[in-house]
Design an enzyme around this catalytic site. Structure first.
Site, PDB file in Angstrom:
ATOM      1  N   ASP A 162       3.698   2.792   1.830  1.00  0.00           N
ATOM      2  CA  ASP A 162       3.282   1.527   1.234  1.00  0.00           C
ATOM      3  C   ASP A 162       4.342   0.954   0.302  1.00  0.00           C
ATOM      4  O   ASP A 162       5.333   1.607  -0.023  1.00  0.00           O
ATOM      5  CB  ASP A 162       1.939   1.688   0.501  1.00  0.00           C
ATOM      6  N   HIS A 177      -8.306   6.509  -2.735  1.00  0.00           N
ATOM      7  CA  HIS A 177      -7.467   5.795  -1.764  1.00  0.00           C
ATOM      8  C   HIS A 177      -6.325   6.686  -1.278  1.00  0.00           C
ATOM      9  O   HIS A 177      -5.891   7.614  -1.968  1.00  0.00           O
ATOM     10  CB  HIS A 177      -6.979   4.440  -2.302  1.00  0.00           C
ATOM     11  N   GLU A 190      -7.731   1.015   0.062  1.00  0.00           N
ATOM     12  CA  GLU A 190      -8.720   1.042  -1.004  1.00  0.00           C
ATOM     13  C   GLU A 190     -10.132   1.245  -0.439  1.00  0.00           C
ATOM     14  O   GLU A 190     -10.362   1.058   0.765  1.00  0.00           O
ATOM     15  CB  GLU A 190      -8.672  -0.288  -1.775  1.00  0.00           C
ATOM     16  N   ASN A 212      -9.648   6.674  -7.076  1.00  0.00           N
ATOM     17  CA  ASN A 212     -10.824   6.170  -6.347  1.00  0.00           C
ATOM     18  C   ASN A 212     -10.846   6.661  -4.893  1.00  0.00           C
ATOM     19  O   ASN A 212     -11.588   6.140  -4.070  1.00  0.00           O
ATOM     20  CB  ASN A 212     -10.851   4.635  -6.387  1.00  0.00           C
TER      21      ASN A 212
HETATM   22  C1  GLP Z   1      -0.626   4.925  -5.696  1.00  0.00           C
HETATM   23  C2  GLP Z   1      -0.006   4.987  -4.275  1.00  0.00           C
HETATM   24  C3  GLP Z   1      -0.519   6.160  -3.494  1.00  0.00           C
HETATM   25  C4  GLP Z   1      -0.595   7.332  -4.413  1.00  0.00           C
HETATM   26  C5  GLP Z   1      -1.687   7.117  -5.423  1.00  0.00           C
HETATM   27  C6  GLP Z   1      -1.694   8.133  -6.547  1.00  0.00           C
HETATM   28  O1  GLP Z   1      -1.121   3.698  -6.054  1.00  0.00           O
HETATM   29  N1  GLP Z   1      -0.145   3.811  -3.474  1.00  0.00           N
HETATM   30  O2  GLP Z   1       0.301   6.386  -2.362  1.00  0.00           O
HETATM   31  O3  GLP Z   1      -0.896   8.514  -3.693  1.00  0.00           O
HETATM   32  O4  GLP Z   1      -1.708   5.793  -5.893  1.00  0.00           O
HETATM   33  O5  GLP Z   1      -0.639   7.932  -7.428  1.00  0.00           O
HETATM   34  P1  GLP Z   1      -0.171   9.029  -8.476  1.00  0.00           P
HETATM   35  O6  GLP Z   1       0.465  10.111  -7.689  1.00  0.00           O
HETATM   36  O7  GLP Z   1       0.808   8.315  -9.370  1.00  0.00           O
HETATM   37  O8  GLP Z   1      -1.389   9.479  -9.177  1.00  0.00           O
END
Ligand code: GLP
Length: 251
Positions: free
Chosen positions: A74, A144, A149, A142
């Site tokens: 992403d 995702h 989402e 959440n």
């Molecule tokens: C982000 C990314 C995800 C990631 C998640 C957790 O927004 N789009 O790919 O796995 O949220 O992020 P973090 O590892 O900083 O907790």
């Protein structure tokens, strides 16, 4: 600790470092077995330790990425690649600047695409043509995965996403203020993720414990996008003690 539940292999490691080392080992093994592997890569704070370990192992000549291809999950939209909070910058800073993945085989969604629909269609086509051997995932608070989402349609491919308030707030820690967090993103869809041959999901910290619990023990539902992984036939979940705290007594 290693357990199998609903077909998923679950590792509970002592801490973040061990979680990161374990995840890096899966990538090293994958590339060793198949040097021309197609890797699906994730961003966020969770995989930073994994990339650090991979860079160290590359420098120690334990792994060679010269034949690999990569697809990132992403990217924010819109965002300039040069913005230090873009996932493009993240990937070069943490990984690509330090290893030998051929630059022309690196794919990251284009946060500046003018024709978003055409871009998503071409990214989708490229993933379908290559087929991801190993997809690394983190998980949002959440539930995702990528930027898919809650309430995402499971059959969605690469697409433009409006980020949830919760995600914008969670990611505000990387920006000067919450207002600077882009409100949209481009993301591989659940269909792309499920099409991968192998999936490794990593999570650390208390904040992920509830989402991890629902991913493994909850119903398969679009409200918790990661729950779809219960239906994939090769999923490994690597957790630290805190992220595993809600499931540890149930395995
Ligand atoms: C982000 C990314 C995800 C990631 C998640 C957790 O927004 N789009 O790919 O796995 O949220 O992020 P973090 O590892 O900083 O907790």
């Amino acid at each position: 600790m290693k357990k199998t539940y609903k077909g998923m292999t679950i590792y509970v490691m002592d801490d973040y470092e061990q979680m990161s080392e374990k995840a890096a080992s899966f990538i090293v093994a994958q590339v060793m077995i198949k040097p021309e592997s197609v890797l699906g890569l994730a961003t966020g704070s969770t995989p930073e330790g994994m990339y650090k370990s991979l860079v160290q192992r590359y420098k120690a000549h334990d792994v060679d990425f010269s034949e690999t291809t990569t697809f990132n999950l992403d990217e924010y939209y819109p965002i300039e690649a040069a913005n230090e909070q873009s996932y493009y910058s993240y990937m070069y800073r943490n990984f690509f600047d330090h290893v030998n993945v051929p630059k022309d085989r690196i794919h990251i969604p284009d946060g500046q695409a003018e024709d978003v629909e055409a871009f998503c269609a071409s990214y989708d086509a490229a993933i379908n043509e290559e087929i991801i051997d190993l997809q690394i995932l983190g998980i949002g608070n959440n539930g995702h995965i990528g930027f898919n989402e809650p309430d995402i349609r499971f059959e969605t491919g690469t697409h433009r996403v409006t980020l949830d308030e919760e995600t914008i707030e969670a990611n505000a820690r990387f920006f000067q203020s919450v207002d600077e967090v882009p409100k949209e993103a481009l993301s591989m869809g659940i269909r792309n993720i499920m099409h991968s041959k192998k999936i490794v999901l990593i999570a650390n910290g208390k904040g992920k414990a509830q989402a991890v619990h629902e991913m493994i023990f909850g119903d398969v539902t679009p409200q918790l996008p990661a729950s779809i992984l219960q239906l994939h036939n090769d999923v490994t979940v690597i957790l630290d003690q805190e992220a595993a705290s809600e499931i540890i007594n149930k395995l």
